[in-house]
Design an enzyme around this catalytic site. Structure first.
Site, PDB file in Angstrom:
ATOM      1  N   TYR A 163      17.770  48.660   8.153  1.00 52.62           N
ATOM      2  CA  TYR A 163      18.261  49.034   6.827  1.00 52.62           C
ATOM      3  C   TYR A 163      19.182  50.235   6.988  1.00 52.62           C
ATOM      4  O   TYR A 163      18.793  51.262   7.549  1.00 52.62           O
ATOM      5  CB  TYR A 163      17.111  49.396   5.873  1.00 52.62           C
ATOM      6  CG  TYR A 163      17.642  49.878   4.544  1.00 52.62           C
ATOM      7  CD1 TYR A 163      18.061  48.958   3.579  1.00 52.62           C
ATOM      8  CD2 TYR A 163      17.771  51.233   4.260  1.00 52.62           C
ATOM      9  CE1 TYR A 163      18.592  49.391   2.370  1.00 52.62           C
ATOM     10  CE2 TYR A 163      18.304  51.674   3.048  1.00 52.62           C
ATOM     11  CZ  TYR A 163      18.710  50.745   2.115  1.00 52.62           C
ATOM     12  OH  TYR A 163      19.246  51.173   0.924  1.00 52.62           O
ATOM     13  N   ASP A 257      21.299  56.222  13.140  1.00 48.00           N
ATOM     14  CA  ASP A 257      21.131  56.417  11.702  1.00 48.00           C
ATOM     15  C   ASP A 257      19.877  57.267  11.510  1.00 48.00           C
ATOM     16  O   ASP A 257      18.765  56.743  11.410  1.00 48.00           O
ATOM     17  CB  ASP A 257      21.007  55.059  10.999  1.00 48.00           C
ATOM     18  CG  ASP A 257      20.752  55.214   9.508  1.00 48.00           C
ATOM     19  OD1 ASP A 257      20.569  56.361   9.042  1.00 48.00           O
ATOM     20  OD2 ASP A 257      20.731  54.185   8.805  1.00 48.00           O
ATOM     21  N   LYS A 286      19.226  62.231   3.954  1.00 46.51           N
ATOM     22  CA  LYS A 286      18.098  62.502   3.059  1.00 46.51           C
ATOM     23  C   LYS A 286      17.556  63.936   3.074  1.00 46.51           C
ATOM     24  O   LYS A 286      17.572  64.581   2.050  1.00 46.51           O
ATOM     25  CB  LYS A 286      17.001  61.486   3.312  1.00 46.51           C
ATOM     26  CG  LYS A 286      17.404  60.144   2.708  1.00 46.51           C
ATOM     27  CD  LYS A 286      16.394  59.076   2.895  1.00 46.51           C
ATOM     28  CE  LYS A 286      16.818  57.821   2.148  1.00 46.51           C
ATOM     29  NZ  LYS A 286      16.830  56.629   2.970  1.00 46.51           N
TER      30      LYS A 286
END
Ligand SMILES: *Cc1c(COP(=O)(O)O)cnc(C)c1O
Length: 447
Positions: A163, A257, A286
């Site tokens: 993802y 990532d 994040k």
């Protein structure tokens, strides 16, 4: 005798006001469209009006423990006074300025302070707004790195359950997660390798080697050590080390990532810190601003940067957003870094790690469980389920409500319940989550 009645009056007025006014939650239902939500069948959203530490308070005064760090973004707790103060100061001085042709103190300071804690090969910082765009920029960097040098390498390799975000480029590199069926025909081609979870390592290495043999792989993109949305699937640092080495031996770039894993989540500053081999490009978002504001970074090595650093204008990286390098976002990121680099924060991360491990040791053989997993501050409990165990599994909804009723925000991914707290969570708050997890194991025995 009159006084007590007067003292009660405000409460009575408050009650009247409430019964005639629509709740925030009801007003929302009439006008707002929520992410990842079937608006017709979903329960009304819970309206949160304040937060402090690991806790959130809704419009009725009910308190929740944010046991998933508000979609993995929050690391120091909600409305942290230090972050709030720095954001306030920055907003009064300079709220925003165009980042093409201009710069400002907070962006420069953020780049200068981040590079020393990033893997030592990282040399440049590119700013964007969210995890999806950070990944897209990373992929663009890898593709154009070869294009600018006239080298015919275009292929991108990623995990089959990866993802990487929800924009078109990020969806393309993302694996088969059943969210994207409508867009399938619009996504670019990516080579897939299986996630090297324990037992699948060899299959992964073999598939990767076969693709690398084609000689045209530009980039290997991966979530290091943990695939979040796929259900907190975990694999070993040794395995990632080997995959990155294989990619490098074939002249491909490695794109990490670290959008979820960055800033201490895995027990080190970055997940790739657990590896010897280092990625060429890193996407961060994040935890970057401590969960305060949307901002993202794509960092790269000097070798990557040099492929763009040319006399021809056409070799520049043509990517940017209106709010790229936003000063208030940078100020929040700097304030978050102050807290992250305070030894008290690493002590908290280690406290969470060891309490997590002790909890898993106690429950790991429970008959309701298929697997338990841990990496740093994240634990995942995979519940046995009678039905198929995909994202849309109905056990998920029952578990979600079970925890909400107990004042805990735990948002299972299918039959996987994970606990990913802000580092400031207290022992007492953690114990409440552990107790509810144990209770759920009894309640949902048999799926
Ligand atoms: C959340 C996430 C993204 C996407 O970030 P957004 O800010 O939601 O666009 C990308 N990669 C990983 C690993 C993520 O966890």
């Amino acid at each position: 005798m009159g006084l007590p009645q007067i003292a009660k009056l405000p409460e009575f007025v408050f009650f009247c006001e409430k019964s005639t006014k629509m709740s925030l939650s009801q007003r929302d239902l009439e006008k707002v469209w929520h992410p990842y939500t079937q608006m017709k069948t979903a329960a009304p959203p819970i309206a949160i009006v304040s937060g402090r530490g690991a806790e959130l308070v809704d419009e009725d005064g009910k308190v929740y423990i944010d046991a998933i760090s508000s979609w993995w973004t929050n690391i120091h707790g909600h409305s942290h006074p230090h972050l709030a103060q720095k954001v306030f100061e920055q907003a009064q001085k300079l709220e925003h300025v165009i980042f093409g042709g201009f710069t400002h103190p907070s962006a420069v300071e953020l780049a200068e302070r981040l590079l020393p804690i990033l893997p030592p090969n990282q040399a440049r910082i590119f700013f964007t707004d969210n995890g999806s765009t950070a990944v897209e920029v990373g992929v663009k960097m890898a593709i154009q790195y070869f294009f600018n040098q006239g080298i015919a390498k275009k292929r991108i390799v990623a995990f089959d359950l990866a993802y990487h975000g929800d924009t078109f480029g990020a969806m393309s590199v993302g694996g088969d997660l059943s969210f994207y069926t409508a867009f399938q025909d619009f996504l670019f081609e990516v080579e897939r390798i299986p996630v090297p979870i324990p037992g699948q390592e060899t299959a992964c290495f073999e598939a990767f080697e076969k693709i690398l043999q084609k000689g045209d792989v530009a980039g290997f993109l991966f979530e290091p050590l943990i695939l979040g949305s796929a259900g907190m699937l975990m694999y070993q640092p040794m395995v990632l080390d080997r995959l990155m080495k294989m990619a490098h031996e074939h002249g491909a770039l490695c794109i990490a990532d670290e959008v979820m894993t960055g800033f201490g989540r895995t027990g080190r500053f970055f997940a790739t810190d657990h590896c010897e081999e280092k990625p060429d490009i890193i996407a961060l978002s994040k935890g970057l601003t401590g969960g305060m504001l949307p901002m993202a970074l794509t960092t790269c090595t000097d070798a990557v940067f040099q492929a763009f650093y040319q006399d021809e204008k056409s070799k520049a990286l043509y990517h940017g957003h209106s709010f790229t390098g936003n000063p208030i976002g940078c100020a929040a990121a700097l304030a978050s870094l102050d807290l992250l680099l305070d030894p008290a924060c690493m002590a908290n991360i280690q406290r969470i790690e060891s309490r997590h491990a002790a909890f898993l040791a106690k429950i790991k053989n429970h008959p309701s469980l298929l697997y338990t997993r841990q990496q740093g501050t994240i634990i995942a409990l995979e519940f046995k389920t009678g039905e198929n165990s995909g994202y849309f599994n109905n056990l998920r909804d029952r578990l979600y409500l079970f925890f909400l009723e107990r004042g805990l925000i735990l948002r299972p991914l299918g039959n996987v319940v994970y606990f990913l707290p802000p580092y400031c969570i207290t022992d007492e708050q953690m114990d409440r989550v552990y107790a509810a997890l144990k209770e759920a194991l009894e309640e949902f025995a048999g799926g």
